[in-house]
Design a protein around this motif. Structure first.
Motif, PDB file in Angstrom:
ATOM      1  N   PHE A  45      26.071  34.736  28.288  1.00  0.00           N
ATOM      2  CA  PHE A  45      27.297  34.430  27.556  1.00  0.00           C
ATOM      3  C   PHE A  45      28.127  33.354  28.238  1.00  0.00           C
ATOM      4  O   PHE A  45      29.254  33.091  27.842  1.00  0.00           O
ATOM      5  CB  PHE A  45      28.134  35.697  27.369  1.00  0.00           C
ATOM      6  N   GLY A  46      27.581  32.742  29.295  1.00  0.00           N
ATOM      7  CA  GLY A  46      28.285  31.637  29.940  1.00  0.00           C
ATOM      8  C   GLY A  46      29.053  32.006  31.185  1.00  0.00           C
ATOM      9  O   GLY A  46      29.874  31.211  31.666  1.00  0.00           O
ATOM     10  N   LYS A  47      28.794  33.198  31.748  1.00  0.00           N
ATOM     11  CA  LYS A  47      29.518  33.605  32.957  1.00  0.00           C
ATOM     12  C   LYS A  47      29.188  32.680  34.128  1.00  0.00           C
ATOM     13  O   LYS A  47      30.077  32.278  34.892  1.00  0.00           O
ATOM     14  CB  LYS A  47      29.167  35.058  33.327  1.00  0.00           C
ATOM     15  N   SER A  48      27.902  32.340  34.280  1.00  0.00           N
ATOM     16  CA  SER A  48      27.495  31.494  35.403  1.00  0.00           C
ATOM     17  C   SER A  48      28.074  30.086  35.282  1.00  0.00           C
ATOM     18  O   SER A  48      28.463  29.472  36.284  1.00  0.00           O
ATOM     19  CB  SER A  48      25.967  31.430  35.493  1.00  0.00           C
ATOM     20  N   LEU A  49      28.146  29.566  34.061  1.00  0.00           N
ATOM     21  CA  LEU A  49      28.755  28.257  33.841  1.00  0.00           C
ATOM     22  C   LEU A  49      30.240  28.301  34.187  1.00  0.00           C
ATOM     23  O   LEU A  49      30.783  27.357  34.781  1.00  0.00           O
ATOM     24  CB  LEU A  49      28.552  27.806  32.398  1.00  0.00           C
ATOM     25  N   LEU A  50      30.899  29.382  33.849  1.00  0.00           N
ATOM     26  CA  LEU A  50      32.312  29.539  34.184  1.00  0.00           C
ATOM     27  C   LEU A  50      32.504  29.546  35.698  1.00  0.00           C
ATOM     28  O   LEU A  50      33.410  28.885  36.223  1.00  0.00           O
ATOM     29  CB  LEU A  50      32.845  30.840  33.575  1.00  0.00           C
ATOM     30  N   VAL A  51      31.656  30.283  36.416  1.00  0.00           N
ATOM     31  CA  VAL A  51      31.739  30.330  37.879  1.00  0.00           C
ATOM     32  C   VAL A  51      31.510  28.933  38.456  1.00  0.00           C
ATOM     33  O   VAL A  51      32.206  28.505  39.389  1.00  0.00           O
ATOM     34  CB  VAL A  51      30.719  31.339  38.442  1.00  0.00           C
ATOM     35  N   SER A  52      30.546  28.204  37.900  1.00  0.00           N
ATOM     36  CA  SER A  52      30.266  26.845  38.360  1.00  0.00           C
ATOM     37  C   SER A  52      31.453  25.923  38.100  1.00  0.00           C
ATOM     38  O   SER A  52      31.773  25.038  38.922  1.00  0.00           O
ATOM     39  CB  SER A  52      29.015  26.301  37.671  1.00  0.00           C
ATOM     40  N   THR A  53      32.135  26.103  36.975  1.00  0.00           N
ATOM     41  CA  THR A  53      33.316  25.308  36.665  1.00  0.00           C
ATOM     42  C   THR A  53      34.420  25.571  37.689  1.00  0.00           C
ATOM     43  O   THR A  53      35.059  24.634  38.194  1.00  0.00           O
ATOM     44  CB  THR A  53      33.835  25.638  35.248  1.00  0.00           C
ATOM     45  N   PHE A  83      32.998  29.897  48.767  1.00  0.00           N
ATOM     46  CA  PHE A  83      31.842  30.737  49.078  1.00  0.00           C
ATOM     47  C   PHE A  83      31.318  31.330  47.765  1.00  0.00           C
ATOM     48  O   PHE A  83      31.976  32.168  47.152  1.00  0.00           O
ATOM     49  CB  PHE A  83      32.245  31.834  50.076  1.00  0.00           C
ATOM     50  N   HIS A  84      30.169  30.844  47.345  1.00  0.00           N
ATOM     51  CA  HIS A  84      29.591  31.205  46.044  1.00  0.00           C
ATOM     52  C   HIS A  84      28.392  32.130  46.266  1.00  0.00           C
ATOM     53  O   HIS A  84      27.441  31.762  46.971  1.00  0.00           O
ATOM     54  CB  HIS A  84      29.163  29.933  45.314  1.00  0.00           C
ATOM     55  N   ILE A  85      28.446  33.306  45.658  1.00  0.00           N
ATOM     56  CA  ILE A  85      27.358  34.283  45.762  1.00  0.00           C
ATOM     57  C   ILE A  85      26.818  34.538  44.364  1.00  0.00           C
ATOM     58  O   ILE A  85      27.574  34.883  43.453  1.00  0.00           O
ATOM     59  CB  ILE A  85      27.865  35.611  46.357  1.00  0.00           C
ATOM     60  N   ASP A  86      25.514  34.370  44.196  1.00  0.00           N
ATOM     61  CA  ASP A  86      24.883  34.570  42.892  1.00  0.00           C
ATOM     62  C   ASP A  86      23.717  35.539  43.050  1.00  0.00           C
ATOM     63  O   ASP A  86      22.725  35.234  43.692  1.00  0.00           O
ATOM     64  CB  ASP A  86      24.392  33.229  42.346  1.00  0.00           C
ATOM     65  N   PHE A  87      23.862  36.728  42.466  1.00  0.00           N
ATOM     66  CA  PHE A  87      22.823  37.751  42.575  1.00  0.00           C
ATOM     67  C   PHE A  87      21.796  37.675  41.446  1.00  0.00           C
ATOM     68  O   PHE A  87      20.928  38.537  41.336  1.00  0.00           O
ATOM     69  CB  PHE A  87      23.456  39.150  42.594  1.00  0.00           C
ATOM     70  N   ASN A  88      21.895  36.656  40.598  1.00  0.00           N
ATOM     71  CA  ASN A  88      21.021  36.544  39.431  1.00  0.00           C
ATOM     72  C   ASN A  88      19.536  36.555  39.782  1.00  0.00           C
ATOM     73  O   ASN A  88      18.732  37.157  39.094  1.00  0.00           O
ATOM     74  CB  ASN A  88      21.335  35.264  38.655  1.00  0.00           C
TER      75      ASN A  88
END
Length: 530
Positions: A45-53, A83-88
């Motif tokens: 739904f665009g959560k990762s794009l929002l975090v990247s923004t 500090f970016h953490i991505d558990f994907n």
């Protein structure tokens, strides 16, 4: 128009000229009005794009925001340590994987900062030392962005209880850092599907501001109707040419298949962005989101519950019943809602109650087909049968529909319909026809109506025909027809130009299929049909 399908990097999306639905005014509000946030949205739904923004904003990359709303809103463009953490990408079913994943992030941050912590410290304390150092070294507080924070728990939910508890404790210790390092933090943002109960993961630090149902941020992810009309008119027009229909008809088809999500009591219509962009790219309506994968944790939860979907959907709930999330086998509703398979359809402000149901046809068809296949365990494909059954009803081929329905019911294994008592037998048949008719409703206009004289078992409306069904278990078909007549179930259609049928159906609990069937064309007076 280039569609950013599968692209979650804001900088790549902007630099490579993909279409971007500008949400940066909402991003600006987030960063200026609060500090610690949590946002729940379904997958893709665009959560990762929002975090990247957010990441690119806090890194001060002003050039990426040229021409966007943020450009006129932000004046300073300060650079913060991020500090970016991505558990994907992790497979957290493997013991020890979560510790290794977090340790790899910490090691990477230490290398970037040229700073080394005591390796004997717990992971959470090492992270705290890094945050302190980053603040001291740069003169600016740190920003922490965590994408899909809950994946390490969802991967093992109801699979490995010990590992699930271990992951909860690891994350609790890790996130508790945010409380101890509060003075060194500028902004914290966590995304995920679910928000676990306060006594578990989030109990180690100040509760984040949960904006998942905040009316201001309802359209933070996804595409609103206003955005679709303003930005995507050309692709809709192009699709209308492919489908040989008007712009309005094409818009309505897209709406019924991909719209229908509501994330607050403001009831702003939100389209599934993944499916909508795929449809524009392929110029075809298809079930893109559902085909991209169904969460295994949801299937596991549903396999344990005694609640059928007919017991859950189309009902009003108090907020605490589906918003105060608790991911376990006893309460599947919050997980179904947060995973995107149910959404808010109405809000009763007087009672503060929310009506929950399927958001759109893509989700309804896919989810019900999945549930039906698992429930019936038939030898026949549920997809192919429903498609054919809907076609037969649209064409008025009732006899062929009856034969197909009898055959489908006969294909259900005896073990599925073997019930211990009459109540369970009735419940099985009730749920069987709930699933079948709800699936048919994707292809036809189906309504289960409360009428002034009683509740109709089933009404199926197609462009040329209307069918009023009455079902009986181990009864008489004459009684079913008589009930339709006595209760006046067909009266509201007597002025309708479509052909109207009343259909009585008797099912046998012994054979599991149709025992008797009778259909009658309702003769209307000429005055009624004018």
């Amino acid at each position: 128009m280039k569609y950013p399908i599968g692209i979650q990097s804001f900088d790549q999306l902007i630099e490579d000229g993909y279409v971007y639905v500008d949400k940066t005014d909402l991003v600006y509000s987030l960063v200026k009005e609060g500090k610690i946030y949590f946002l729940s949205r379904p997958r893709r739904f665009g959560k990762s794009l929002l975090v990247s923004t957010l990441k690119n904003y806090f890194l001060g990359k002003k050039e990426l925001f040229k021409g966007l709303k943020m450009e006129t809103l932000e004046k300073d463009w300060l650079v913060y340590p991020v500090f970016h953490i991505d558990f994907n990408g992790g497979n957290f079913t493997n013991p020890g994987e979560l510790n290794l994943w977090i340790k790899a992030y910490i090691d990477s941050w230490e290398r970037d900062l040229e700073f080394e912590t005591d390796k004997d410290l717990p992971i959470g304390l090492r992270f705290m030392e890094i945050l302190k150092y980053a603040h001291t070294a740069t003169g600016r507080r740190a920003v922490v962005l965590v994408d899909e924070y809950d994946k390490p728990i969802l991967d093992v939910l109801d699979v490995n209880k010990d590992l699930e508890e271990e992951h909860r404790n690891i994350l609790k210790g890790f996130y508790s850092v945010f409380k101890g390092a509060d003075e060194h933090l500028q902004f914290v943002f966590l995304t995920g599907v679910t928000k676990f109960s306060q006594v578990s993961v989030f109990s180690g630090f100040n509760q984040p501001n949960d904006i998942s149902m905040h009316c201001k941020y309802e359209a933070l992810c996804g595409i609103s109707q206003e955005e679709l009309d303003a930005i995507f008119r050309k692709p809709v027009e192009s699709m209308s040419e492919v489908y040989k229909c008007s712009y309005e008809e094409m818009r309505a088809m897209l709406k019924s298949h991909y719209d229908g999500y509501h994330f607050s009591d403001s009831m702003t219509d939100i389209y599934n962005p993944f499916s909508l962009l795929n449809a524009f790219d392929a110029q075809r309506i298809s079930d893109y989101w559902f085909k991209s994968g169904t969460p295994t944790y949801l299937i596991r939860l549903l396999s344990h519950t005694d609640e059928n979907m007919s017991d859950i959907t189309g009902k009003y709930y108090a907020p605490e019943e589906f918003i105060d999330y608790k991911a376990n086998v006893e309460q599947p509703l919050p997980m179904i809602y947060q995973s995107g398979y149910l959404t808010i359809k109405e809000f009763d402000i007087r009672r503060n109650m929310f009506l929950l149901d399927y958001p759109n046809n893509e989700v309804k068809k896919g989810f019900l087909s999945l549930i039906a296949s698992n429930y019936f365990k038939t030898r026949e494909s549920i997809y192919s049968w429903v498609n054919n059954a809907a076609y037969l009803l649209e064409e008025g081929k009732l006899d062929e529909f009856r034969v197909g329905l009898a055959s489908f019911l006969a294909s259900i294994p005896y073990t599925m319909r073997r019930k211990e008592n009459e109540r369970e037998k009735e419940r099985y048949f009730h749920y069987t026809f709930y699933l079948i008719m709800r699936l048919l409703s994707v292809y036809t206009v189906y309504t289960e109506k409360e009428q002034s004289h009683g509740r109709v078992d089933c009404i199926v409306e197609t462009p040329k025909f209307v069918y009023v069904f009455e079902f009986k278990l181990d009864g008489r078909v004459e009684d079913a027809i008589q009930q339709i007549e006595k209760k006046g179930y067909t009266k509201e259609y007597e002025a309708d130009p479509r052909k109207l049928y009343k259909v009585g159906v008797v099912f046998s609990s012994e054979t599991g299929t149709i025992a008797d069937w009778k259909s009658e064309l309702v003769l209307k007076s000429l005055n009624n049909t004018k």
